[in-house]
Design a protein around this motif. Structure first.
Motif, PDB file in Angstrom:
ATOM      1  N   PRO A  93       0.878  -0.741   0.044  1.00 16.83           N
ATOM      2  CA  PRO A  93       0.288  -0.003   0.317  1.00 16.83           C
ATOM      3  C   PRO A  93       0.948   1.698  -0.075  1.00 16.83           C
ATOM      4  CG  PRO A  93      -0.619  -1.513   1.516  1.00 16.83           C
ATOM      5  CD  PRO A  93       0.790  -1.936   1.321  1.00 16.83           C
ATOM      6  N   THR A  94       0.256   2.393  -0.449  1.00 17.78           N
ATOM      7  CA  THR A  94       0.691   3.093  -0.830  1.00 17.78           C
ATOM      8  C   THR A  94       1.557   4.251   0.350  1.00 17.78           C
ATOM      9  OG1 THR A  94      -0.348   3.910  -2.268  1.00 17.78           O
ATOM     10  CG2 THR A  94       1.133   6.161  -1.369  1.00 17.78           C
ATOM     11  N   PRO A  95       0.434   4.117   1.773  1.00 17.47           N
ATOM     12  CA  PRO A  95       1.632   4.747   2.863  1.00 17.47           C
ATOM     13  C   PRO A  95       2.160   3.767   3.372  1.00 17.47           C
ATOM     14  CG  PRO A  95      -1.345   4.469   3.597  1.00 17.47           C
ATOM     15  CD  PRO A  95      -0.695   3.397   1.998  1.00 17.47           C
ATOM     16  N   ASN A  96       2.874   2.340   2.583  1.00 21.01           N
ATOM     17  CA  ASN A  96       3.816   1.798   4.005  1.00 21.01           C
ATOM     18  C   ASN A  96       4.533   2.034   2.652  1.00 21.01           C
ATOM     19  OD1 ASN A  96       1.050   0.130   4.714  1.00 21.01           O
ATOM     20  ND2 ASN A  96       2.584  -0.918   5.209  1.00 21.01           N
ATOM     21  N   LEU A  97       4.677   2.130   1.730  1.00 28.04           N
ATOM     22  CA  LEU A  97       5.487   2.498   0.904  1.00 28.04           C
ATOM     23  C   LEU A  97       6.415   4.235   0.807  1.00 28.04           C
ATOM     24  CD1 LEU A  97       7.151   0.948  -2.059  1.00 28.04           C
ATOM     25  CD2 LEU A  97       5.388   2.779  -3.252  1.00 28.04           C
ATOM     26  N   LEU A  98       5.315   4.863   0.936  1.00 29.43           N
ATOM     27  CA  LEU A  98       6.199   6.328   1.957  1.00 29.43           C
ATOM     28  C   LEU A  98       6.459   6.023   3.823  1.00 29.43           C
ATOM     29  CD1 LEU A  98       3.144   8.726   0.998  1.00 29.43           C
ATOM     30  CD2 LEU A  98       5.722   7.907  -0.856  1.00 29.43           C
ATOM     31  N   MET A  99       6.769   5.398   4.201  1.00 34.66           N
ATOM     32  CA  MET A  99       7.108   4.696   5.392  1.00 34.66           C
ATOM     33  C   MET A  99       9.084   4.068   4.722  1.00 34.66           C
ATOM     34  SD  MET A  99       4.216   3.995   8.288  1.00 34.66           S
ATOM     35  CE  MET A  99       3.925   2.279   7.545  1.00 34.66           C
ATOM     36  N   LEU A 100       8.635   3.527   4.201  1.00 36.92           N
ATOM     37  CA  LEU A 100      10.016   2.880   3.351  1.00 36.92           C
ATOM     38  C   LEU A 100      11.020   3.292   2.779  1.00 36.92           C
ATOM     39  CD1 LEU A 100      11.212   0.134   2.874  1.00 36.92           C
ATOM     40  CD2 LEU A 100      10.178  -0.706   1.151  1.00 36.92           C
ATOM     41  N   PHE A 101       9.814   4.535   1.926  1.00 37.40           N
ATOM     42  CA  PHE A 101      10.476   5.604   1.543  1.00 37.40           C
ATOM     43  C   PHE A 101      12.187   6.537   1.878  1.00 37.40           C
ATOM     44  CE2 PHE A 101      11.390   9.702  -0.455  1.00 37.40           C
ATOM     45  CZ  PHE A 101      12.068  10.035  -1.308  1.00 37.40           C
ATOM     46  N   THR A 102      10.873   6.788   3.607  1.00 37.34           N
ATOM     47  CA  THR A 102      10.986   7.813   4.844  1.00 37.34           C
ATOM     48  C   THR A 102      12.358   6.708   4.990  1.00 37.34           C
ATOM     49  OG1 THR A 102       8.914   8.590   3.730  1.00 37.34           O
ATOM     50  CG2 THR A 102      10.344   9.211   6.180  1.00 37.34           C
ATOM     51  N   LEU A 103      12.342   5.703   5.619  1.00 38.68           N
ATOM     52  CA  LEU A 103      13.273   4.831   6.329  1.00 38.68           C
ATOM     53  C   LEU A 103      14.564   4.758   5.560  1.00 38.68           C
ATOM     54  CD1 LEU A 103      11.611   2.147   7.560  1.00 38.68           C
ATOM     55  CD2 LEU A 103      12.280   3.662   9.202  1.00 38.68           C
ATOM     56  N   SER A 104      14.427   4.776   4.370  1.00 38.46           N
ATOM     57  CA  SER A 104      15.542   4.788   3.499  1.00 38.46           C
ATOM     58  C   SER A 104      16.248   6.105   3.435  1.00 38.46           C
ATOM     59  CB  SER A 104      15.049   4.633   2.132  1.00 38.46           C
ATOM     60  OG  SER A 104      16.504   4.543   1.238  1.00 38.46           O
ATOM     61  N   LEU A 105      15.684   7.019   3.460  1.00 45.34           N
ATOM     62  CA  LEU A 105      16.504   8.121   3.273  1.00 45.34           C
ATOM     63  C   LEU A 105      16.826   8.439   5.316  1.00 45.34           C
ATOM     64  CD1 LEU A 105      13.902  11.005   1.417  1.00 45.34           C
ATOM     65  CD2 LEU A 105      15.810   9.671   0.794  1.00 45.34           C
ATOM     66  N   ILE A 106      15.950   8.265   6.197  1.00 45.68           N
ATOM     67  CA  ILE A 106      16.921   8.536   7.222  1.00 45.68           C
ATOM     68  C   ILE A 106      17.972   7.418   7.637  1.00 45.68           C
ATOM     69  CG2 ILE A 106      16.513   7.702   9.513  1.00 45.68           C
ATOM     70  CD1 ILE A 106      12.522   8.254   9.584  1.00 45.68           C
ATOM     71  N   PHE A 107      17.747   6.388   7.373  1.00 50.44           N
ATOM     72  CA  PHE A 107      18.772   5.589   7.349  1.00 50.44           C
ATOM     73  C   PHE A 107      20.008   6.166   5.898  1.00 50.44           C
ATOM     74  CE2 PHE A 107      15.708   1.509   8.407  1.00 50.44           C
ATOM     75  CZ  PHE A 107      16.354   1.940   9.715  1.00 50.44           C
ATOM     76  N   LEU A 108      19.848   6.033   5.109  1.00 48.05           N
ATOM     77  CA  LEU A 108      21.373   7.060   4.552  1.00 48.05           C
ATOM     78  C   LEU A 108      21.782   8.058   4.900  1.00 48.05           C
ATOM     79  CD1 LEU A 108      20.100   6.751   1.110  1.00 48.05           C
ATOM     80  CD2 LEU A 108      22.384   6.373   1.882  1.00 48.05           C
ATOM     81  N   SER A 109      20.708   9.024   5.879  1.00 52.40           N
ATOM     82  CA  SER A 109      21.227  10.643   6.377  1.00 52.40           C
ATOM     83  C   SER A 109      22.105  10.330   7.670  1.00 52.40           C
ATOM     84  CB  SER A 109      19.858  10.929   6.941  1.00 52.40           C
ATOM     85  OG  SER A 109      19.074  11.377   5.818  1.00 52.40           O
TER      86      SER A 109
END
Length: 131
Positions: free
Chosen positions: A38-54
Motif C-alpha cells: 500500500p502507498t502509506p507503507n511505500l512512503l514509510m519505506l522511502f522515508t526510512l531509506s532516507l533516514i538511514f542514508l542520512s
C-alpha cells in the motif's frame, strides 16, 4: 569547505548499489511486494531509506562534521539515492520486471522497494574513503 563528489565516489555508489540490488531484484517476493504494498507503507519505506542514508552519511562519510557542508551532505544523500534507484531500475529492466510503459506505478513501487536496502549498500561502499 566545498562539496566534493567525483567519478570514484559515483563508481563506489554504483558498485555498492549493484551488490545489493542484484540478489534482491532476482527475488519474486520483491516483485510481488512492489505490486501489493500500500502507498502509506511505500512512503514509510522511502522515508526510512532516507533516514538511514542520512544517519550513516552523517556518522561515517562526514564524521559528524556537516556545519559548513550542509548542502554537500544533502546532495550526497540525494545523489546516492538517485544513482541507486537508477541501478535498481536497470537491473529490473534487464530482468524484464520493470513494466514502465504498461504499469509505471508498479515499476516505481518495485524501484522504491529494492532501492531501500540497495541504497545502504551504496552508501557503505561510498564511505570506504571518507570525506
Amino acid at each position: 569547505m566545498k562539496f566534493s563528489f567525483n567519478v570514484e565516489d559515483a563508481s563506489q555508489i554504483f558498485v555498492g548499489a549493484f551488490a545489493l540490488a542484484v540478489p534482491i531484484a532476482f527475488s519474486e517476493e520483491a516483485w510481488k511486494l512492489g505490486e501489493t504494498l500500500p502507498t502509506p507503507n511505500l512512503l514509510m519505506l522511502f522515508t526510512l531509506s532516507l533516514i538511514f542514508l542520512s544517519l550513516f552519511t552523517y556518522e561515517s562519510v562526514f564524521q559528524r562534521d556537516i556545519k559548513s557542508r550542509k548542502l554537500g551532505f544533502l546532495l550526497r544523500i540525494v545523489i546516492a539515492y538517485l544513482i541507486t534507484a537508477l541501478v535498481v531500475a536497470l537491473v529490473l529492466f534487464c530482468l524484464n520486471k520493470l513494466p514502465l510503459m504498461t504499469d509505471p506505478l508498479v515499476s516505481l513501487k518495485r524501484i522504491i522497494v529494492i532501492t531501500m536496502p540497495a541504497s545502504m549498500g551504496a552508501i557503505i561502499v561510498d564511505s570506504f574513503d571518507k570525506e
